[in-house]
Motif scaffolding. Structure first.
Motif, mmCIF file in Angstrom:
data_model
loop_
_atom_site.group_PDB
_atom_site.id
_atom_site.type_symbol
_atom_site.label_atom_id
_atom_site.label_comp_id
_atom_site.label_asym_id
_atom_site.label_seq_id
_atom_site.Cartn_x
_atom_site.Cartn_y
_atom_site.Cartn_z
ATOM 1 N N PRO A 18 0.814 -1.231 0.000
ATOM 2 C CA PRO A 18 0.000 0.000 0.000
ATOM 3 C C PRO A 18 0.838 1.268 0.000
ATOM 4 O O PRO A 18 0.438 2.277 -0.588
ATOM 5 C CB PRO A 18 -0.835 -0.130 1.281
ATOM 6 N N GLU A 19 2.009 1.238 0.643
ATOM 7 C CA GLU A 19 2.831 2.446 0.711
ATOM 8 C C GLU A 19 3.451 2.817 -0.643
ATOM 9 O O GLU A 19 3.872 3.957 -0.843
ATOM 10 C CB GLU A 19 3.936 2.287 1.762
ATOM 11 N N ASN A 20 3.510 1.848 -1.581
ATOM 12 C CA ASN A 20 4.083 2.137 -2.904
ATOM 13 C C ASN A 20 3.044 2.598 -3.925
ATOM 14 O O ASN A 20 3.386 3.261 -4.913
ATOM 15 C CB ASN A 20 4.776 0.895 -3.471
ATOM 16 N N GLN A 21 1.801 2.242 -3.721
ATOM 17 C CA GLN A 21 0.795 2.454 -4.754
ATOM 18 C C GLN A 21 0.550 3.924 -5.115
ATOM 19 O O GLN A 21 0.447 4.244 -6.310
ATOM 20 C CB GLN A 21 -0.507 1.746 -4.358
ATOM 21 N N PRO A 22 0.477 4.849 -4.159
ATOM 22 C CA PRO A 22 0.303 6.252 -4.565
ATOM 23 C C PRO A 22 1.448 6.754 -5.436
ATOM 24 O O PRO A 22 1.226 7.495 -6.401
ATOM 25 C CB PRO A 22 0.243 6.995 -3.228
ATOM 26 N N ALA A 23 2.681 6.344 -5.112
ATOM 27 C CA ALA A 23 3.835 6.798 -5.891
ATOM 28 C C ALA A 23 3.847 6.186 -7.285
ATOM 29 O O ALA A 23 4.241 6.843 -8.255
ATOM 30 C CB ALA A 23 5.129 6.456 -5.153
ATOM 31 N N ILE A 24 3.407 4.943 -7.404
ATOM 32 C CA ILE A 24 3.351 4.299 -8.723
ATOM 33 C C ILE A 24 2.313 4.997 -9.596
ATOM 34 O O ILE A 24 2.565 5.316 -10.764
ATOM 35 C CB ILE A 24 3.031 2.798 -8.575
ATOM 36 N N ALA A 25 1.129 5.249 -9.026
ATOM 37 C CA ALA A 25 0.089 5.956 -9.778
ATOM 38 C C ALA A 25 0.549 7.357 -10.155
ATOM 39 O O ALA A 25 0.286 7.831 -11.270
ATOM 40 C CB ALA A 25 -1.197 6.008 -8.960
ATOM 41 N N ALA A 26 1.257 8.024 -9.248
ATOM 42 C CA ALA A 26 1.742 9.372 -9.529
ATOM 43 C C ALA A 26 2.779 9.359 -10.645
ATOM 44 O O ALA A 26 2.788 10.253 -11.514
ATOM 45 C CB ALA A 26 2.346 9.991 -8.273
ATOM 46 N N LEU A 27 3.647 8.340 -10.656
ATOM 47 C CA LEU A 27 4.632 8.217 -11.739
ATOM 48 C C LEU A 27 3.950 8.056 -13.085
ATOM 49 O O LEU A 27 4.306 8.726 -14.066
ATOM 50 C CB LEU A 27 5.526 7.014 -11.466
ATOM 51 N N ILE A 28 2.952 7.174 -13.143
ATOM 52 C CA ILE A 28 2.234 6.951 -14.398
ATOM 53 C C ILE A 28 1.546 8.238 -14.855
ATOM 54 O O ILE A 28 1.664 8.643 -16.022
ATOM 55 C CB ILE A 28 1.219 5.815 -14.237
ATOM 56 N N THR A 29 0.851 8.885 -13.953
ATOM 57 C CA THR A 29 0.138 10.121 -14.291
ATOM 58 C C THR A 29 1.098 11.204 -14.743
ATOM 59 O O THR A 29 0.850 11.900 -15.753
ATOM 60 C CB THR A 29 -0.673 10.599 -13.074
ATOM 61 N N ARG A 30 2.194 11.353 -14.036
ATOM 62 C CA ARG A 30 3.178 12.388 -14.377
ATOM 63 C C ARG A 30 3.807 12.122 -15.742
ATOM 64 O O ARG A 30 3.978 13.029 -16.552
ATOM 65 C CB ARG A 30 4.251 12.444 -13.288
ATOM 66 N N ARG A 31 4.160 10.870 -15.966
ATOM 67 C CA ARG A 31 4.810 10.533 -17.254
ATOM 68 C C ARG A 31 3.871 10.787 -18.423
ATOM 69 O O ARG A 31 4.272 11.296 -19.477
ATOM 70 C CB ARG A 31 5.242 9.066 -17.247
ATOM 71 N N LEU A 32 2.588 10.485 -18.259
ATOM 72 C CA LEU A 32 1.623 10.688 -19.336
ATOM 73 C C LEU A 32 1.350 12.177 -19.568
ATOM 74 O O LEU A 32 1.124 12.596 -20.693
ATOM 75 C CB LEU A 32 0.328 9.946 -19.018
ATOM 76 N N SER A 33 1.390 12.947 -18.510
ATOM 77 C CA SER A 33 1.122 14.384 -18.661
ATOM 78 C C SER A 33 2.247 15.079 -19.412
ATOM 79 O O SER A 33 2.044 16.163 -19.977
ATOM 80 C CB SER A 33 0.949 15.035 -17.281
ATOM 81 N N HIS A 34 3.427 14.443 -19.476
ATOM 82 C CA HIS A 34 4.567 15.028 -20.167
ATOM 83 C C HIS A 34 4.744 14.497 -21.581
ATOM 84 O O HIS A 34 5.667 14.891 -22.278
ATOM 85 C CB HIS A 34 5.861 14.778 -19.396
ATOM 86 N N GLY A 35 3.890 13.560 -21.964
ATOM 87 C CA GLY A 35 4.145 13.007 -23.279
ATOM 88 C C GLY A 35 2.960 12.566 -24.040
ATOM 89 O O GLY A 35 3.101 12.073 -25.128
#
Length: 261
Positions: A244-261
């Protein structure tokens, strides 16, 4: 301004795709590929961490949960053919994002190859906890005993105790292990066929203590795209994705990467 994909969340579920998080007007459509032995429920906790603008789907492999009566498919290429065919039914303007963990990473890659070959571009490919496709799995656990399969599941689990129940509950093992064995066979018999790199950006995720994938092996995924590539590291073992402690960061990485490309 980045063109928005066609709305696909109005589609009902199919044999292969389940909706985990609908969105009325998605900018991103994420399709998740479970690990070997897994099902769509593997991604339900992660799906909750995506905000408005992202719809989340997951692939349901045959031989488990509501597809328990369907014969498992012990071949990654055949699985990729079936999944890509299903995804091609979406509107042509849809540019899905594929995310796969472990076996799901290789399967997402092979699905991406088929979609690109059919002139159906993708927005991004995220591969997690799996060496690049040229890696050949040395084991032959799909030919081993049930105890050997269970032992390997325990080796990879964040908490091996629940897996051990398969030894004391034969009815549960009879229900679960055929799909697990089929998935092990699919991974252990997969052989990469060289071809042109994808035109889709790839992000490779790896955990700090994964016994199956090193950071160097994750980095080898750069050879499979002519577009942008990056790696990302998270704490944990092979199934770091379930923490559970990793899931927000994983979702944030995906969202951030998509917003840049």
């Amino acid at each position: 301004m980045k063109e928005k994909p066609a709305v696909v969340v109005m589609l009902t579920g199919t044999d292969w795709l389940r909706v985990l998080k609908p969105d009325a007007d998605p900018r991103n459509v994420l399709v998740c590929f479970p690990p070997g032995g897994g099902s769509v429920t593997a991604y339900r906790p992660l799906a909750r961490h995506f905000g408005t603008g992202t719809a989340v789907f997951a692939v349901q492999y045959p031989g488990r949960q509501d597809r328990l009566g369907d014969k498992p498919i012990p071949d990654l290429i055949e699985l990729a053919d079936e999944i890509a065919q299903d995804l091609r039914r979406w509107p042509a303007g849809t540019r899905p994002v594929l995310f796969g963990h472990s076996m799901g990473a290789t399967l997402a890659f092979e699905t991406a190859r088929r979609l690109e070959a059919a002139a159906r571009p993708l927005a991004h490919l995220f591969v997690s906890g799996r060496p690049a496709p040229a890696f050949e799995e040395p084991g032959r656990l799909h030919l081993a005993s049930d105890d050997a399969l269970i032992a390997d599941l325990e080796r990879l689990a964040n908490d091996p105790e629940p897996v051990g129940i398969l030894r004391t509950e034969p009815a549960l093992a009879e229900m679960i292990l055929p799909a697990v064995r089929s998935d092990y066979q699919a991974v252990e018999t997969y052989r990469y066929q060289p071809g042109e790199p994808l035109g889709t950006p790839i992000t490779a995720l790896v955990s700090t203590a994964d016994p199956t994938t090193s950071l160097a092996q994750a980095g080898d995924w750069r050879n499979h795209t002519s577009a942008d590539f990056e790696t990302a590291t998270f704490p944990g073992a092979h199934f770091y994705l379930d923490l559970p402690e990793n899931q927000p960061a994983i979702a944030a990485l995906i969202t951030r990467r998509l917003s840049h490309g």
